[in-house]
Design a protein around this motif. Structure first.
Motif, PDB file in Angstrom:
ATOM      1  N   GLY A  31      -9.174   5.625 -26.216  1.00 33.03           N
ATOM      2  CA  GLY A  31      -8.712   6.760 -26.032  1.00 33.03           C
ATOM      3  C   GLY A  31      -9.827   7.804 -25.307  1.00 33.03           C
ATOM      4  O   GLY A  31     -10.061   9.217 -24.198  1.00 33.03           O
ATOM      5  N   PRO A  32     -10.981   8.302 -25.971  1.00 30.95           N
ATOM      6  CA  PRO A  32     -12.159   9.236 -26.036  1.00 30.95           C
ATOM      7  C   PRO A  32     -12.703   9.155 -24.392  1.00 30.95           C
ATOM      8  O   PRO A  32     -13.007   9.919 -23.387  1.00 30.95           O
ATOM      9  CB  PRO A  32     -13.204   8.257 -26.777  1.00 30.95           C
ATOM     10  CG  PRO A  32     -12.531   7.961 -28.069  1.00 30.95           C
ATOM     11  CD  PRO A  32     -11.487   7.348 -27.648  1.00 30.95           C
ATOM     12  N   THR A  33     -12.866   7.753 -24.290  1.00 28.97           N
ATOM     13  CA  THR A  33     -13.194   7.764 -22.482  1.00 28.97           C
ATOM     14  C   THR A  33     -12.677   8.139 -20.941  1.00 28.97           C
ATOM     15  O   THR A  33     -12.597   8.863 -20.239  1.00 28.97           O
ATOM     16  CB  THR A  33     -13.671   6.240 -21.915  1.00 28.97           C
ATOM     17  OG1 THR A  33     -14.592   5.643 -22.989  1.00 28.97           O
ATOM     18  CG2 THR A  33     -13.753   5.647 -20.490  1.00 28.97           C
ATOM     19  N   ALA A  34     -10.752   8.487 -21.773  1.00 29.88           N
ATOM     20  CA  ALA A  34     -10.573   8.429 -20.803  1.00 29.88           C
ATOM     21  C   ALA A  34     -10.239  10.560 -21.062  1.00 29.88           C
ATOM     22  O   ALA A  34     -10.338  11.003 -19.491  1.00 29.88           O
ATOM     23  CB  ALA A  34      -8.695   8.833 -20.911  1.00 29.88           C
ATOM     24  N   ALA A  35     -10.217  10.574 -22.134  1.00 27.75           N
ATOM     25  CA  ALA A  35     -10.290  12.773 -21.710  1.00 27.75           C
ATOM     26  C   ALA A  35     -11.339  12.466 -21.654  1.00 27.75           C
ATOM     27  O   ALA A  35     -11.645  14.295 -21.059  1.00 27.75           O
ATOM     28  CB  ALA A  35      -9.891  12.662 -23.348  1.00 27.75           C
ATOM     29  N   ALA A  36     -12.837  11.880 -22.035  1.00 30.96           N
ATOM     30  CA  ALA A  36     -13.825  12.754 -21.511  1.00 30.96           C
ATOM     31  C   ALA A  36     -14.020  12.697 -20.206  1.00 30.96           C
ATOM     32  O   ALA A  36     -14.756  13.715 -19.574  1.00 30.96           O
ATOM     33  CB  ALA A  36     -15.088  11.587 -22.055  1.00 30.96           C
ATOM     34  N   LEU A  37     -13.502  11.241 -19.700  1.00 32.48           N
ATOM     35  CA  LEU A  37     -13.495  11.928 -17.564  1.00 32.48           C
ATOM     36  C   LEU A  37     -12.325  13.344 -17.215  1.00 32.48           C
ATOM     37  O   LEU A  37     -13.050  13.199 -16.249  1.00 32.48           O
ATOM     38  CB  LEU A  37     -12.785  10.574 -17.392  1.00 32.48           C
ATOM     39  CG  LEU A  37     -14.100   9.369 -16.900  1.00 32.48           C
ATOM     40  CD1 LEU A  37     -13.237   7.860 -17.163  1.00 32.48           C
ATOM     41  CD2 LEU A  37     -15.346   9.401 -16.856  1.00 32.48           C
ATOM     42  N   ALA A  38     -11.864  13.247 -17.530  1.00 33.17           N
ATOM     43  CA  ALA A  38     -10.794  14.729 -17.400  1.00 33.17           C
ATOM     44  C   ALA A  38     -11.022  15.519 -17.382  1.00 33.17           C
ATOM     45  O   ALA A  38     -11.599  16.527 -16.945  1.00 33.17           O
ATOM     46  CB  ALA A  38      -9.227  14.155 -18.327  1.00 33.17           C
ATOM     47  N   ASN A  39     -12.286  16.001 -18.843  1.00 34.29           N
ATOM     48  CA  ASN A  39     -12.811  17.024 -18.581  1.00 34.29           C
ATOM     49  C   ASN A  39     -13.513  17.171 -18.247  1.00 34.29           C
ATOM     50  O   ASN A  39     -14.641  17.939 -18.071  1.00 34.29           O
ATOM     51  CB  ASN A  39     -13.314  16.558 -20.868  1.00 34.29           C
ATOM     52  CG  ASN A  39     -12.429  17.330 -21.123  1.00 34.29           C
ATOM     53  OD1 ASN A  39     -11.056  17.357 -21.419  1.00 34.29           O
ATOM     54  ND2 ASN A  39     -12.511  16.630 -22.586  1.00 34.29           N
ATOM     55  N   ALA A  40     -15.038  16.116 -17.829  1.00 32.58           N
ATOM     56  CA  ALA A  40     -15.543  16.369 -16.725  1.00 32.58           C
ATOM     57  C   ALA A  40     -15.301  16.547 -15.485  1.00 32.58           C
ATOM     58  O   ALA A  40     -15.631  17.634 -15.045  1.00 32.58           O
ATOM     59  CB  ALA A  40     -16.276  14.996 -16.831  1.00 32.58           C
ATOM     60  N   VAL A  41     -14.313  15.585 -14.501  1.00 30.14           N
ATOM     61  CA  VAL A  41     -13.802  15.973 -13.625  1.00 30.14           C
ATOM     62  C   VAL A  41     -13.503  18.037 -13.648  1.00 30.14           C
ATOM     63  O   VAL A  41     -13.940  18.752 -12.866  1.00 30.14           O
ATOM     64  CB  VAL A  41     -12.328  15.488 -13.360  1.00 30.14           C
ATOM     65  CG1 VAL A  41     -11.733  15.890 -12.254  1.00 30.14           C
ATOM     66  CG2 VAL A  41     -12.186  14.081 -13.546  1.00 30.14           C
ATOM     67  N   PHE A  42     -13.412  18.400 -14.772  1.00 29.75           N
ATOM     68  CA  PHE A  42     -12.646  19.354 -14.841  1.00 29.75           C
ATOM     69  C   PHE A  42     -14.111  20.673 -14.788  1.00 29.75           C
ATOM     70  O   PHE A  42     -13.801  21.277 -13.926  1.00 29.75           O
ATOM     71  CB  PHE A  42     -12.362  20.404 -16.046  1.00 29.75           C
ATOM     72  CG  PHE A  42     -11.642  21.928 -16.092  1.00 29.75           C
ATOM     73  CD1 PHE A  42     -10.557  21.844 -15.910  1.00 29.75           C
ATOM     74  CD2 PHE A  42     -12.354  22.361 -16.995  1.00 29.75           C
ATOM     75  CE1 PHE A  42     -11.247  23.604 -15.796  1.00 29.75           C
ATOM     76  CE2 PHE A  42     -12.404  23.386 -17.844  1.00 29.75           C
ATOM     77  CZ  PHE A  42     -11.656  24.392 -17.012  1.00 29.75           C
ATOM     78  N   HIS A  43     -14.953  20.166 -15.050  1.00 28.69           N
ATOM     79  CA  HIS A  43     -15.795  20.899 -15.066  1.00 28.69           C
ATOM     80  C   HIS A  43     -16.553  20.671 -13.736  1.00 28.69           C
ATOM     81  O   HIS A  43     -17.840  21.815 -13.694  1.00 28.69           O
ATOM     82  CB  HIS A  43     -17.097  20.531 -17.012  1.00 28.69           C
ATOM     83  CG  HIS A  43     -16.261  20.745 -17.990  1.00 28.69           C
ATOM     84  ND1 HIS A  43     -16.370  22.032 -18.120  1.00 28.69           N
ATOM     85  CD2 HIS A  43     -15.930  20.170 -18.824  1.00 28.69           C
ATOM     86  CE1 HIS A  43     -15.980  22.436 -19.564  1.00 28.69           C
ATOM     87  NE2 HIS A  43     -16.076  21.018 -19.912  1.00 28.69           N
ATOM     88  N   ALA A  44     -16.565  19.563 -13.308  1.00 29.43           N
ATOM     89  CA  ALA A  44     -16.928  19.804 -12.059  1.00 29.43           C
ATOM     90  C   ALA A  44     -16.781  20.327 -11.118  1.00 29.43           C
ATOM     91  O   ALA A  44     -17.381  20.469 -10.163  1.00 29.43           O
ATOM     92  CB  ALA A  44     -16.995  18.217 -11.605  1.00 29.43           C
ATOM     93  N   CYS A  45     -15.565  20.568 -10.947  1.00 29.06           N
ATOM     94  CA  CYS A  45     -14.730  20.831  -9.585  1.00 29.06           C
ATOM     95  C   CYS A  45     -13.614  22.130 -10.092  1.00 29.06           C
ATOM     96  O   CYS A  45     -12.832  22.904  -9.869  1.00 29.06           O
ATOM     97  CB  CYS A  45     -14.073  20.398  -8.924  1.00 29.06           C
ATOM     98  SG  CYS A  45     -12.471  19.458  -9.965  1.00 29.06           S
ATOM     99  N   GLY A  46     -13.025  22.218 -11.338  1.00 27.78           N
ATOM    100  CA  GLY A  46     -12.428  23.506 -12.376  1.00 27.78           C
ATOM    101  C   GLY A  46     -11.359  23.155 -12.156  1.00 27.78           C
ATOM    102  O   GLY A  46     -10.117  24.021 -12.408  1.00 27.78           O
TER     103      GLY A  46
END
Length: 735
Positions: free
Chosen positions: A706-721
Motif C-alpha cells: 500500500g505505501p508504495t502505491a501511494a508514494a508513487l502517485a504522490n511522486a507523480v503529482f509532485h513531478a508534473c502537477g
C-alpha cells in the motif's frame, strides 16, 4: 529443470529425510507472546498442541528436523525457522532440516497467509524448542547427578563439565518427550544468539538459479501422464459438442479424453501431445451460454451501483458535519489485479489402491485435502497432500484449482501419476483475481491548527478470499462437472475488505463505512488483500490534505501520529532521501502504513520522472526507498528481500497492471495484454531495517504494498502537477 530423459527422482527421494529431531508448529491461534519468560500465555499454536512430542521427535543420528505446516512462497520461512530451532537447541545450523507442509506428517496449519510466518509460527518453534531444551537438561541432570544449570547443550548432546556427554537419543532411550509445554519457559538470552539476527543465505536460491528440480512444475515420476484442461471461452459456459474421435485422429499421441459435463481434459504420454490436443480443442470444441460481463459501464461506476451488504467498520466521534464542511473530498479506484505467477499453476496426482496422493503449491494442504475428499467423495484419511513450492504465488492463485484438476484425472488412470500444467492463457483467464475497489474520502482540517479533526472513508469491494477451506464448490473443476457444485455468495463479511481502512493516525473523529458487493469477476486473496487499495486511497488523501494546507508532507504525518515507532520509520526514510536532487519533471512522494495496524511499520519514498506531454508523458520510476520496523529480526537479509520484492511488485501493480474484459470474457490473457514490469523498468530499491531486538517479531511480507502505491502517485503529482486517483497510473491519464 529435469527433462523426460533426465534421471527421475522417485517419490521416496523427493520426500526423503528421516532420522532426526522433529519440530512442528501451527499457524492460527492467539498472538504469540513476547520473547520473554514472564508473559501470561503461550503462543496459540502451542495451546492447540501442548505436548512436546507434538513438536519434537528425537532420532538416532542427532540431526534436527523442523516440520512446518507452512509452504515456502518466497518468504524464506525454511531458513528462518531453521535459525530459530538451531538457536534454542544449540545445534549447528547445517544439522537442522526443515520439511514443508504435508498432511499426516506435519501439523494442520491451515493457510500460509497474512504475513504470519515469523510473527506466529516461528515463535511457536522458539517456545517448543526451548521447552525441549529445558526437559533434556532435567533428564541429563538426573543421570549425571547434578543440576541442570551445570550442564550445556551442544551438537545434539548434553555436556557436563566433567567431560561426560549424552546424546538426545541416549537420554530418551528410544522414547519421546510427552510433557506438556508450560510456562515459565527459559528462552535463550539474546546476548548469546549465534544465528538469530544474522543474514543466513537461503540454500534454495542456488537451486533455483541452477535450474535444479525445486518447484512443483519440475516434478517428474516414472510413467507419468501429462494432462491439459479445456475451458469454456467465458464464465459459466457449457460444453455443447466436441468430436473426440477427430481429436485423437489429429493428435495420435492422445491417451484419453475425459469429459464430465463441461469439465474437459486431454491426457497424453508426452507433454507436447497434451498441449497440441489442448490447442486443437480450443479451435474445435463448441460451447454455449456464458455469463455476460458489464463491459459497457466503467467498472468504478458498476461497483457503486451493485447491491451491497453494508457495515460500519470504524465509528469514533461524530463526522456528520462533513456533509457540509469538508475541507476536501476525493474518490479513488483500484482495478482487478492478477497474481501474475511467473510459472502457471501445476499439480501432480496419483490414485492408487483407493488412496489419492497430490503434490501441490497450495497455501493450505489440509484445507485442500478436505476439499478434495468432498469433491471425490472419499475419506479424508485416504487423501495425502504434499506441499511443494510453486514458481510464483502471492496469494490464492490457481494452485488449488489445478490440484482438483489433477485429482479428478488421476482416477481416470489409476496407478499412474498425472501432471496437470496450466497454460499462460489458463492462468491469466481463470485464476481468482485481487478484487477491484472504490473509495470515497472526506476530511476536515482545523483552519487554525492545520490538523485533521474529522475523517470519513467509504469503500466498495468484492470479497478478498474465496479459498476452498473444505468447500469443494469453490474449486473451478467442481463448477463445470455434469453435476456441478456451484459456489454460494460469500456470507462472511471478510475483514480483508477493510484491512487498513482505519487510519493509524490520531484523528478525533473517524468513520469507515464498508460496502461488500458481488463483482463480475472471480476473485480471492492477493498479497495484502484490501490493504493495498485502502492505503493507496488513505495516503494519497493525506498528501492532498498536506498540499492543500501548505504543510510539509513528512511533518504533516508526524504531527498526526502518537506511536514513536511509526514516527521513526518516517523520519528514517526522510533522512534516506534528504540529499536527493530533483531535476525538472522529477518528484518525490512519501507514504506510510502499519500493516493491519498491528504488524510491521513501513514508510516508502518514491522518485519518478514524467516526460512532457509532447513526449507521451511516460513515467519512469527512478528509485524507491523504504524503512521498515518488523520488531525483532530473525534474518535481516530475508526481511530486506521481502520488502524489496514488495516495493517492485507494488510498483508494477500501480503503474502497469489491470485486468480487462469485454462482455464475453477476460481479454488480458497474455503478458502482452497484461504487462508486468520488465527488467529495464525495475527501479533501484534501498531498504533500511530498524531491528528492535527487544520487541516481538511482526509480520512484514505484505507491509510495503500500500505505501508504495501511494508514494508513487504522490511522486507523480509532485513531478508534473497532475493527481491520478484511478489506478493504474498510465501515461494516457496524464495527457
Amino acid at each position: 529443470m529435469p527433462h523426460d530423459s533426465a534421471p527421475i527422482p522417485s517419490r521416496r527421494d523427493f520426500l526423503k529425510g528421516v532420522g532426526c529431531l522433529t519440530v512442528g508448529f501451527v499457524l492460527f491461534g492467539a498472538n504469540p507472546l513476547l520473547a520473554a519468560p514472564g508473559n501470561p500465555e503461550l503462543p496459540g499454536s502451542l495451546q492447540d498442541n501442548p505436548r512436546i512430542n507434538a513438536w519434537l521427535e528425537v532420532l538416532a543420528d542427532g540431526r534436527v528436523r523442523v516440520l512446518t505446516g507452512k509452504i515456502e512462497i518466497g518468504q524464506g520461512i525454511r531458513t528462518a525457522v531453521a535459525q530459530i530451532a538451531a538457536e534454542e537447541l544449540d545445534m549447528p545450523l547445517e544439522r537442522v532440516e526443515v520439511v514443508l507442509a504435508e498432511t499426516g506428517r506435519t501439523p494442520d496449519e491451515r493457510y500460509t497467509a497474512g504475513s504470519a510466518s515469523i510473527e506466529q509460527s516461528a515463535m511457536s518453534v522458539r517456545y517448543a524448542a526451548a521447552a525441549a531444551r529445558q526437559k533434556l537438561l532435567i533428564l541429563a541432570a538426573a543421570q549425571f547427578k547434578t543440576t541442570p544449570g551445570r550442564l550445556t547443550l551442544r551438537d545434539g548432546a548434553v555436556h557436563a563439565s566433567t567431560g561426560r556427554q549424552l546424546s538426545f537419543a541416549q537420554l530418551l532411550g528410544g522414547q519421546q518427550l510427552t510433557d506438556e509445554v508450560r510456562l515459565p519457559i527459559q528462552l535463550k538470552p539474546k546476548a548469546n544468539y549465534r544465528y538469530v539476527g544474522q543474514s543466513i543465505p537461503r540454500p534454495d536460491i542456488e537451486q533455483m538459479v541452477r535450474a535444479e528440480p525445486y518447484y512443483v512444475q519440475d516434478l517428474r515420476f516414472p510413467g507419468m501422464v501429462h494432462a491439459r484442461i479445456l475451458r469454456p471461452p467465458s464464465y459459466e459456459g457449457r460444453l455443447a459438442s466436441f468430436d473426440t474421435k477427430a481429436l485423437q485422429k489429429a493428435v495420435p499421441g492422445v491417451l484419453q479424453v475425459v469429459i464430465d459435463g463441461s469439465f474437459v481434459a486431454v491426457l497424453a504420454e508426452r507433454e507436447y501431445d497434451a498441449k497440441l490436443a489442448q490447442d486443437y480443442g480450443r479451435l474445435h470444441a463448441r460451447w454455449s451460454g456464458g455469463r455476460k460481463l458489464p463491459a459497457d459501464q466503467p467498472l468504478a461506476e458498476h461497483l457503486r451501483s451493485l447491491p451491497a451488504v453494508d457495515k460500519r467498520t470504524t465509528d469514533k466521534g461524530n463526522v456528520d458535519s462533513l456533509a457540509t464542511d469538508a475541507t476536501l473530498r476525493a474518490s479513488y479506484f483500484k482495478p482487478y489485479l492478477m497474481h501474475g505467477s511467473i510459472g502457471p499453476s501445476c499439480a501432480v496426482a496419483l490414485f492408487d489402491k483407493n488412496e489419492l496422493h497430490v503434490w501441490t503449491h497450495s497455501q493450505g494442504v489440509y484445507p485442500l485435502r478436505d476439499s478434495l475428499a468432498k469433491l471425490l467423495k472419499i475419506n479424508p484419511d485416504n487423501v495425502h497432500v504434499k506441499g511443494v513450492p510453486g514458481s510464483g504465488c502471492y496469494g490464492h492463485n490457481g494452485a488449488d484449482d489445478v490440484a482438483a484438476d489433477a485429482a479428478l484425472l488421476a482416477r481416470a488412470v489409476p496407478g499412474r501419476h498425472v501432471r496437470v500444467q496450466w497454460s499462460r492463457d489458463d492462468e491469466h483467464a481463470w485464476e481468482p483475481y485481487g478484487s477491484a475497489m472504490l473509495f470515497d474520502m472526506a476530511a476536515r482540517l482545523d483552519p487554525k491548527t492545520g490538523r485533521i479533526t474529522h475523517w470519513q472513508h467509504e469503500l466498495w469491494s468484492d470479497t478478498h478470499s474465496t479459498r476452498p477451506a473444505g468447500s469443494p464448490e469453490k474449486l473451478l473443476a467442481a463448477q463445470y462437472r455434469a453435476t456441478p457444485l456451484l459456489p454460494k455468495p460469500e456470507d462472511d463479511f471478510s475483514g480483508g475488505i477493510y484491512r487498513n481502512s482505519e487510519p493509524y493516525y490520531d484523528f478525533p473523529a473517524v468513520r469507515v463505512d464498508t460496502h461488500y458487493v458481488q463483482g463480475p469477476l472471480r476473485v480471492s486473496a492477493l498479497r495484502s488483500l484490501g490493504a493495498y487499495g485502502n492505503i493507496f486511497a488513505l495516503e494519497c488523501f493525506m498528501e492532498e490534505l498536506a498540499v492543500k494546507s501548505g504543510q510539509d508532507p513528512y511533518e504533516f504525518r508526524l504531527r498526526h501520529l502518537t506511536d514513536e515507532r511509526a514516527k521513526a520509520v518516517i523520519r528514517k526514510v526522510r533522512d534516506m532521501v534528504r540529499s536527493e536532487k530533483l531535476a525538472a519533471r522529477q518528484g518525490l512522494g512519501v507514504a506510510f502504513a502499519r500493516y493491519k495496524n498491528k504488524a510491521a511499520y513501513c514508510a516508502v519514498v518514491a522518485k519518478v520522472s514524467v516526460a512532457p506531454e509532447e513526449d507521451g508523458a511516460t513515467i519512469r520510476v527512478l528509485k524507491i526507498w523504504s524503512a521498515i520496523d518488523a520488531g525483532e529480526v530473525i534474518n535481516p537479509d530475508g526481511l530486506r528481500n521481502q520488502t524489496e520484492g514488495g516495493l517492485i511488485q507494488a510498483a508494477s501493480w500501480t503503474l502497469n497492471e489491470e485486468v480487462l474484459f469485454n462482455t464475453q470474457q477476460v481479454t488480458t490473457r497474455q503478458w502482452e495484454q497484461y504487462p508486468i514490469f520488465r527488467f529495464d523498468e525495475v527501479p533501484l530499491v534501498e531498504v533500511a531495517v530498524l531491528n528492535r531486538t527487544t520487541e516481538p517479531p511482526l509480520g512484514a511480507g505484505e507491509a510495503a504494498q500500500g505505501p508504495t502505491a501511494a508514494a508513487l502517485a504522490n511522486a507523480v503529482f509532485h513531478a508534473c502537477g497532475k493527481r491520478v486517483r484511478q489506478l493504474p497510473i498510465r501515461p494516457e491519464k496524464l495527457l
